[in-house]
Every structure is written in structure tokens, then in C-alpha cells.
Design a protein around this motif. Structure first.
Motif, PDB file in Angstrom:
ATOM      1  N   TYR A  93       0.830  -1.197   0.000  1.00  0.00           N
ATOM      2  CA  TYR A  93       0.000   0.000   0.000  1.00  0.00           C
ATOM      3  C   TYR A  93       0.872   1.258   0.000  1.00  0.00           C
ATOM      4  O   TYR A  93       2.041   1.218   0.377  1.00  0.00           O
ATOM      5  CB  TYR A  93      -0.933   0.020   1.221  1.00  0.00           C
ATOM      6  CG  TYR A  93      -1.988  -1.051   1.187  1.00  0.00           C
ATOM      7  CD1 TYR A  93      -3.247  -0.796   0.650  1.00  0.00           C
ATOM      8  CD2 TYR A  93      -1.732  -2.327   1.684  1.00  0.00           C
ATOM      9  CE1 TYR A  93      -4.230  -1.784   0.619  1.00  0.00           C
ATOM     10  CE2 TYR A  93      -2.705  -3.317   1.654  1.00  0.00           C
ATOM     11  CZ  TYR A  93      -3.950  -3.036   1.116  1.00  0.00           C
ATOM     12  OH  TYR A  93      -4.902  -4.015   1.076  1.00  0.00           O
ATOM     13  N   SER A  94       0.281   2.359  -0.384  1.00  0.00           N
ATOM     14  CA  SER A  94       0.998   3.630  -0.398  1.00  0.00           C
ATOM     15  C   SER A  94       1.232   4.126   1.025  1.00  0.00           C
ATOM     16  O   SER A  94       0.612   3.643   1.982  1.00  0.00           O
ATOM     17  CB  SER A  94       0.196   4.678  -1.175  1.00  0.00           C
ATOM     18  OG  SER A  94      -0.997   5.012  -0.467  1.00  0.00           O
ATOM     19  N   ARG A  96       0.310   7.013   2.144  1.00  0.00           N
ATOM     20  CA  ARG A  96      -0.962   7.609   2.564  1.00  0.00           C
ATOM     21  C   ARG A  96      -1.911   6.547   3.114  1.00  0.00           C
ATOM     22  O   ARG A  96      -2.509   6.735   4.185  1.00  0.00           O
ATOM     23  CB  ARG A  96      -1.588   8.318   1.365  1.00  0.00           C
ATOM     24  CG  ARG A  96      -3.023   8.770   1.562  1.00  0.00           C
ATOM     25  CD  ARG A  96      -3.569   9.317   0.247  1.00  0.00           C
ATOM     26  NE  ARG A  96      -4.983   9.597   0.306  1.00  0.00           N
ATOM     27  CZ  ARG A  96      -5.691  10.070  -0.724  1.00  0.00           C
ATOM     28  NH1 ARG A  96      -5.085  10.292  -1.890  1.00  0.00           N
ATOM     29  NH2 ARG A  96      -6.969  10.305  -0.613  1.00  0.00           N
ATOM     30  N   LYS A  97      -2.069   5.444   2.396  1.00  0.00           N
ATOM     31  CA  LYS A  97      -2.977   4.395   2.846  1.00  0.00           C
ATOM     32  C   LYS A  97      -2.524   3.801   4.188  1.00  0.00           C
ATOM     33  O   LYS A  97      -3.341   3.526   5.067  1.00  0.00           O
ATOM     34  CB  LYS A  97      -3.074   3.285   1.797  1.00  0.00           C
ATOM     35  CG  LYS A  97      -3.911   3.636   0.595  1.00  0.00           C
ATOM     36  CD  LYS A  97      -5.378   3.795   0.967  1.00  0.00           C
ATOM     37  CE  LYS A  97      -6.246   4.028  -0.257  1.00  0.00           C
ATOM     38  NZ  LYS A  97      -7.665   4.280   0.128  1.00  0.00           N
ATOM     39  N   ASN A  98      -1.212   3.621   4.353  1.00  0.00           N
ATOM     40  CA  ASN A  98      -0.705   3.104   5.621  1.00  0.00           C
ATOM     41  C   ASN A  98      -1.065   4.028   6.778  1.00  0.00           C
ATOM     42  O   ASN A  98      -1.532   3.573   7.827  1.00  0.00           O
ATOM     43  CB  ASN A  98       0.811   2.929   5.543  1.00  0.00           C
ATOM     44  CG  ASN A  98       1.232   1.561   5.065  1.00  0.00           C
ATOM     45  OD1 ASN A  98       1.376   0.630   5.840  1.00  0.00           O
ATOM     46  ND2 ASN A  98       1.427   1.434   3.756  1.00  0.00           N
ATOM     47  N   GLU A 100      -3.465   6.232   6.885  1.00  0.00           N
ATOM     48  CA  GLU A 100      -4.920   6.237   7.077  1.00  0.00           C
ATOM     49  C   GLU A 100      -5.370   5.017   7.871  1.00  0.00           C
ATOM     50  O   GLU A 100      -6.194   5.130   8.797  1.00  0.00           O
ATOM     51  CB  GLU A 100      -5.635   6.302   5.734  1.00  0.00           C
ATOM     52  CG  GLU A 100      -5.537   7.663   5.057  1.00  0.00           C
ATOM     53  CD  GLU A 100      -6.140   7.693   3.676  1.00  0.00           C
ATOM     54  OE1 GLU A 100      -6.373   8.803   3.164  1.00  0.00           O
ATOM     55  OE2 GLU A 100      -6.392   6.606   3.093  1.00  0.00           O
ATOM     56  N   LYS A 109     -11.820   9.218  10.442  1.00  0.00           N
ATOM     57  CA  LYS A 109     -11.070   9.542   9.234  1.00  0.00           C
ATOM     58  C   LYS A 109     -10.864  11.045   9.123  1.00  0.00           C
ATOM     59  O   LYS A 109     -11.787  11.826   9.349  1.00  0.00           O
ATOM     60  CB  LYS A 109     -11.820   9.023   8.001  1.00  0.00           C
ATOM     61  CG  LYS A 109     -11.069   9.235   6.689  1.00  0.00           C
ATOM     62  CD  LYS A 109     -11.808   8.587   5.532  1.00  0.00           C
ATOM     63  CE  LYS A 109     -11.054   8.788   4.227  1.00  0.00           C
ATOM     64  NZ  LYS A 109     -11.724   8.127   3.089  1.00  0.00           N
ATOM     65  N   SER A 111      -8.702  13.115   6.366  1.00  0.00           N
ATOM     66  CA  SER A 111      -7.775  13.201   5.235  1.00  0.00           C
ATOM     67  C   SER A 111      -6.940  14.478   5.271  1.00  0.00           C
ATOM     68  O   SER A 111      -5.756  14.464   4.923  1.00  0.00           O
ATOM     69  CB  SER A 111      -8.550  13.126   3.918  1.00  0.00           C
ATOM     70  OG  SER A 111      -9.222  11.889   3.808  1.00  0.00           O
ATOM     71  N   LYS A 128       0.952   7.168  -5.369  1.00  0.00           N
ATOM     72  CA  LYS A 128       0.454   5.802  -5.222  1.00  0.00           C
ATOM     73  C   LYS A 128       1.597   4.789  -5.094  1.00  0.00           C
ATOM     74  O   LYS A 128       1.385   3.575  -5.118  1.00  0.00           O
ATOM     75  CB  LYS A 128      -0.434   5.436  -6.408  1.00  0.00           C
ATOM     76  CG  LYS A 128      -1.702   6.290  -6.480  1.00  0.00           C
ATOM     77  CD  LYS A 128      -2.594   5.896  -7.645  1.00  0.00           C
ATOM     78  CE  LYS A 128      -3.848   6.762  -7.690  1.00  0.00           C
ATOM     79  NZ  LYS A 128      -4.737   6.386  -8.830  1.00  0.00           N
TER      80      LYS A 128
END
Length: 215
Positions: A93-94, A96-98, A100, A109, A111, A128
Motif C-alpha cells: 500500500y501507499s 498515505r494508505k498506511n 490512514e 477519518k 484526510s 500511489k
């Protein structure tokens, strides 16, 4: 932002089978201070940090965060954000995803918050790129973002400059000082004497699990 409690480590020892990893260590850390810990690999720095975080129970002594005692049979202490040893992220995962995923374990959440934190450590919020493709320095920036995003009053940072280039070290030093100015308690271990001298109010030298010097 200010915090009105201290971290107290009172005469703690930690024994693994027949080996003493920590021996009678004591120190206090007040809000708005940075305490540095130096020593060779195996000197006890990481074990000490893990005891404060509640990952290890102490064999003797006591650790207090304010009036709350840290230890076996108790809840993991709150109020602490940390990066200890090599951080573990989901490689597919990116960044950012980690962040989040981790943030939403304890918070709603947000962002905008994640975006601001990533910008602080000079990571691209929109990228990404998988973390498995990150350089060591990028992973280190991501680990620091993880610590900062929780906005806890105690930050524990084990070799936070590892893998960073000169500009990166400069950036992260300033971020750490910014957190100090907010009134946070920061514990920092580094092999870089420049980091220690630049950042720390007090420095503890560890050897074979004991504090052998303080300055």
C-alpha cells in the motif's frame, strides 16, 4: 498546547532469563524537554523505550506517566507515540494508505490531517507508490509522520534520522524542536552526536544496561 504531567522512571531493572538488560535506571522528563540516550548497540536504549511503552514489564522499579503506573497487568499506557527499531508498514500500500489505516484505528477519518502531516515530512500525499518501493529515508519519514499524526504528549524516537540525507536530517530536527515547543516530552536515541548536541536538554549515556554518565 501544554501538558502538566511528567514521565518518571524509578530505579527500573529488566532481566531476560540470566541476562540483565537494564540495571537500576532512574530519570525524570518534564513537559517541553528532550532527553537523549546514547550508547552502543545492546547498551539498553531500545529495551528501556519498550519498557516505557509497556511492551516489556520491568523486573524491578516503577514507571509513571503522571500518576498512572506503567507495568504488567495494566493497560498499555496512553499518551505515547513512538518509533522503535525499523517500522513495520504494509508494503503493498501507499504511504498515505498506511497512515490512514493506522490513524483510523483510534480516530475518525481525517484526510486533511494526514495530508498536512505528510507535507511536514516531505512525502507526497497523492503518490500511489507502494511502501515496498520506498527508500530507507522515505520509510523513515513515513515512520516520523506516524508519530506526529497521533499528536500525543510523549514522543519516543529511536534513531529517527536513520537513512535520511543532510537536508532530511535538518528538516526532522526542526520538526522535533517544533514538538518540544508545544510542550511535549521527547525521548530520543541517536548514534549521531550532532543530533544529540543540537536537540537534547539532558543526555544519558548507557552501557551494559546502566546509566554511566549524564550531561
Amino acid at each position: 498546547m501544554g501538558f502538566n504531567f511528567a514521565l518518571e522512571v524509578r530505579n527500573i531493572s529488566k532481566r531476560f532469563k540470566d541476562q540483565d538488560a537494564l540495571k537500576d535506571i532512574s530519570f525524570n522528563a518534564d513537559p517541553g524537554s528532550i532527553s537523549g540516550f546514547v550508547g552502543h548497540n545492546g547498551s539498553g536504549k531500545t529495551v528501556l523505550f519498550k519498557c516505557i511503552c509497556g511492551f516489556y514489564s520491568v523486573s524491578n522499579g516503577e514507571i509513571y506517566i503522571g500518576e498512572k503506573k506503567v507495568g504488567i497487568g495494566k493497560e498499555m499506557p496512553g499518551n505515547i507515540a513512538f518509533t522503535i527499531e525499523e517500522p513495520a508498514f504494509l508494503g503493498d500500500y501507499s504511504g498515505r494508505k498506511n497512515l490512514e489505516f493506522l490513524y483510523e484505528l483510534r480516530h475518525k477519518k481525517d484526510s486533511d490531517h494526514i495530508k498536512k502531516i505528510m507535507e511536514k515530512v516531505n512525502l507526497d500525499y497523492y503518490s500511489k507508490k507502494r511502501v515496498s518501493k520506498y527508500s530507507l529515508g522515505m520509510k523513515q519519514r513515513l515512520a516520523i509522520a506516524q508519530v506526529l499524526m497521533e499528536d500525543e504528549p510523549i514522543l519516543i524516537m529511536d534513531e529517527p534520522m536513520n537513512g535520511l540525507d543532510r537536508e532530511g536530517v535538518k528538516d526532522i530536527r526542526e520538526l522535533i524542536l517544533e514538538e518540544k515547543r508545544k510542550g511535549k516530552i521527547i525521548l530520543l536515541a541517536s548514534h549521531n552526536s550532532g543530533d544529540i548536541e543540537y536537540l537534547c536538554d539532558e543526555v544519558y549515556e548507557l552501557e551494559n544496561g546502566k546509566v554511566i554518565g549524564r550531561r
